[in-house]
Design a protein around this motif. Structure first.
Motif, PDB file in Angstrom:
ATOM      1  N   ASP A  32       0.843  -1.200   0.000  1.00  0.00           N
ATOM      2  CA  ASP A  32       0.000   0.000   0.000  1.00  0.00           C
ATOM      3  C   ASP A  32       0.874   1.244   0.000  1.00  0.00           C
ATOM      4  OD1 ASP A  32       0.226   1.234   2.842  1.00  0.00           O
ATOM      5  OD2 ASP A  32      -0.199  -0.867   3.270  1.00  0.00           O
ATOM      6  N   GLY A  33       0.272   2.374  -0.350  1.00  0.00           N
ATOM      7  CA  GLY A  33       1.023   3.598  -0.528  1.00  0.00           C
ATOM      8  C   GLY A  33       1.625   4.159   0.749  1.00  0.00           C
ATOM      9  N   GLU A  34       0.918   4.040   1.865  1.00  0.00           N
ATOM     10  CA  GLU A  34       1.439   4.582   3.114  1.00  0.00           C
ATOM     11  C   GLU A  34       2.688   3.825   3.551  1.00  0.00           C
ATOM     12  OE1 GLU A  34      -1.652   4.598   6.016  1.00  0.00           O
ATOM     13  OE2 GLU A  34      -2.513   6.485   5.280  1.00  0.00           O
ATOM     14  N   ASP A  35       2.632   2.505   3.477  1.00  0.00           N
ATOM     15  CA  ASP A  35       3.803   1.712   3.840  1.00  0.00           C
ATOM     16  C   ASP A  35       4.954   1.979   2.875  1.00  0.00           C
ATOM     17  OD1 ASP A  35       5.075  -0.626   5.371  1.00  0.00           O
ATOM     18  OD2 ASP A  35       5.176  -1.353   3.312  1.00  0.00           O
ATOM     19  N   GLY A  36       4.628   2.102   1.582  1.00  0.00           N
ATOM     20  CA  GLY A  36       5.656   2.392   0.600  1.00  0.00           C
ATOM     21  C   GLY A  36       6.365   3.704   0.877  1.00  0.00           C
ATOM     22  N   LEU A  37       5.594   4.742   1.199  1.00  0.00           N
ATOM     23  CA  LEU A  37       6.185   6.047   1.485  1.00  0.00           C
ATOM     24  C   LEU A  37       7.061   5.985   2.720  1.00  0.00           C
ATOM     25  CD1 LEU A  37       6.457   9.050   0.887  1.00  0.00           C
ATOM     26  CD2 LEU A  37       4.348   9.435   2.190  1.00  0.00           C
ATOM     27  N   TYR A  38       6.585   5.306   3.754  1.00  0.00           N
ATOM     28  CA  TYR A  38       7.366   5.172   4.979  1.00  0.00           C
ATOM     29  C   TYR A  38       8.703   4.500   4.700  1.00  0.00           C
ATOM     30  CZ  TYR A  38       8.942   3.236   9.418  1.00  0.00           C
ATOM     31  OH  TYR A  38       9.715   2.865  10.492  1.00  0.00           O
ATOM     32  N   ARG A  39       8.681   3.421   3.925  1.00  0.00           N
ATOM     33  CA  ARG A  39       9.914   2.686   3.656  1.00  0.00           C
ATOM     34  C   ARG A  39      10.868   3.486   2.781  1.00  0.00           C
ATOM     35  NH1 ARG A  39       9.052  -3.584   2.589  1.00  0.00           N
ATOM     36  NH2 ARG A  39      11.286  -3.410   2.942  1.00  0.00           N
ATOM     37  N   TRP A  60      -0.014   8.751  -7.283  1.00  0.00           N
ATOM     38  CA  TRP A  60       0.213  10.155  -7.627  1.00  0.00           C
ATOM     39  C   TRP A  60       0.706  10.928  -6.399  1.00  0.00           C
ATOM     40  CZ3 TRP A  60       0.446  10.049 -12.481  1.00  0.00           C
ATOM     41  CH2 TRP A  60      -0.545   9.544 -13.313  1.00  0.00           C
ATOM     42  N   THR A  61      -0.027  10.761  -5.286  1.00  0.00           N
ATOM     43  CA  THR A  61       0.312  11.486  -4.062  1.00  0.00           C
ATOM     44  C   THR A  61       1.661  11.051  -3.524  1.00  0.00           C
ATOM     45  OG1 THR A  61      -2.045  11.646  -3.521  1.00  0.00           O
ATOM     46  CG2 THR A  61      -0.490  12.087  -1.744  1.00  0.00           C
ATOM     47  N   LEU A  62       1.910   9.749  -3.577  1.00  0.00           N
ATOM     48  CA  LEU A  62       3.194   9.227  -3.118  1.00  0.00           C
ATOM     49  C   LEU A  62       4.334   9.849  -3.917  1.00  0.00           C
ATOM     50  CD1 LEU A  62       3.860   5.418  -2.448  1.00  0.00           C
ATOM     51  CD2 LEU A  62       5.635   7.053  -3.002  1.00  0.00           C
ATOM     52  N   LEU A  63       4.184   9.872  -5.237  1.00  0.00           N
ATOM     53  CA  LEU A  63       5.220  10.419  -6.111  1.00  0.00           C
ATOM     54  C   LEU A  63       5.440  11.899  -5.850  1.00  0.00           C
ATOM     55  CD1 LEU A  63       7.161  10.243  -8.523  1.00  0.00           C
ATOM     56  CD2 LEU A  63       5.178  10.553 -10.026  1.00  0.00           C
TER      57      LEU A  63
END
Length: 226
Positions: A32-39, A60-63
């Motif tokens: 998921d995006g939240e975990d991806g951003l954290y890592r 989009w938001t993650l990028l």
């Protein structure tokens, strides 16, 4: 080379990760995006492969978050959307390349290899304030030429402060930006980490760089700066 694959389709993620590992890459998977951003904020990766339609936080938001923070990272977007507008949006948002589903693994592999041959911007790999320097590539921090030994979390916190010099950063923002999204706001781990970091960065030097702003948070600045 370390790659983070952020993809919520389990079978696709497993297949792509297995194929890349067989080609010699070190691959981690986030669902998921939240975990991806954290890592991506707390671990060193050379390339992120991001799906757009992700749970919790879309691609989009993650990028955009990664690019706003000047992360030294190459990004390949994966999506089922095939319109020209979506491809343009991805590239304008900061993606280095864009691949639509379904795709052949051979094409993905070729794009990954091509991206990893590209240098990332050198200014985003080196952060500096006064005599304090952080080198992302070497995972190295020095002050006045003296090597500082930091934990991974201390390194991540310092990197965040160096990207926002002179800006007061609240505990809440540090929790959101550097710690897990499920971080316990009543924990004192942020204060403990900052205390250890300040001891390493400032204790043996005449000028303090990391300051506590009572009731507001922390700021990186030289004494006398406003």
């Amino acid at each position: 080379m370390r790659i983070l694959l952020v993809e919520d389709e389990a079978r696709l993620a497993e297949s792509v990760a297995r194929g890349l590992r067989e080609e010699g890459f070190l691959v981690e998977v986030s669902a998921d995006g939240e975990d991806g951003l954290y890592r991506l904020r707390t671990e060193p990766f050379d390339l992120a492969v991001l799906d757009i339609m992700l749970p919790k936080l879309d691609g989009w938001t993650l990028l955009k978050t990664l690019r706003a923070e000047r992360r030294p990272l190459r990004v390949l977007m994966l999506t089922a959307r095939q319109s020209v507008e979506d491809r343009v949006r991805g590239l304008e948002s900061g993606a280095d390349d864009y691949l639509t589903k379904p795709f052949a693994f051979a094409e993905l592999l070729a794009r990954v290899r091509a991206l990893l041959r590209r240098p990332v911007a050198e200014e985003s790999l080196h952060l500096r304030h006064a005599d304090l320097e952080l080198d992302y590539r070497a995972r190295r921090v020095t002050r006045a030429g003296r090597l500082l030994t930091l934990s991974p979390k201390e390194f991540a916190v310092l990197a965040f402060l160096l990207r926002h010099p002179g800006e007061v950063i609240s505990r809440t923002r540090l929790a959101e930006e550097v710690w897990d999204v499920n971080f316990d706001s009543f924990s004192n781990v942020i204060d403990v980490t900052l205390s250890h970091l300040r001891a390493k960065v400032d204790r043996d030097f005449d000028v303090s760089l990391i300051h506590t702003i009572r009731g507001a948070g922390y700021v990186l600045r030289s004494e006398g700066e406003t």
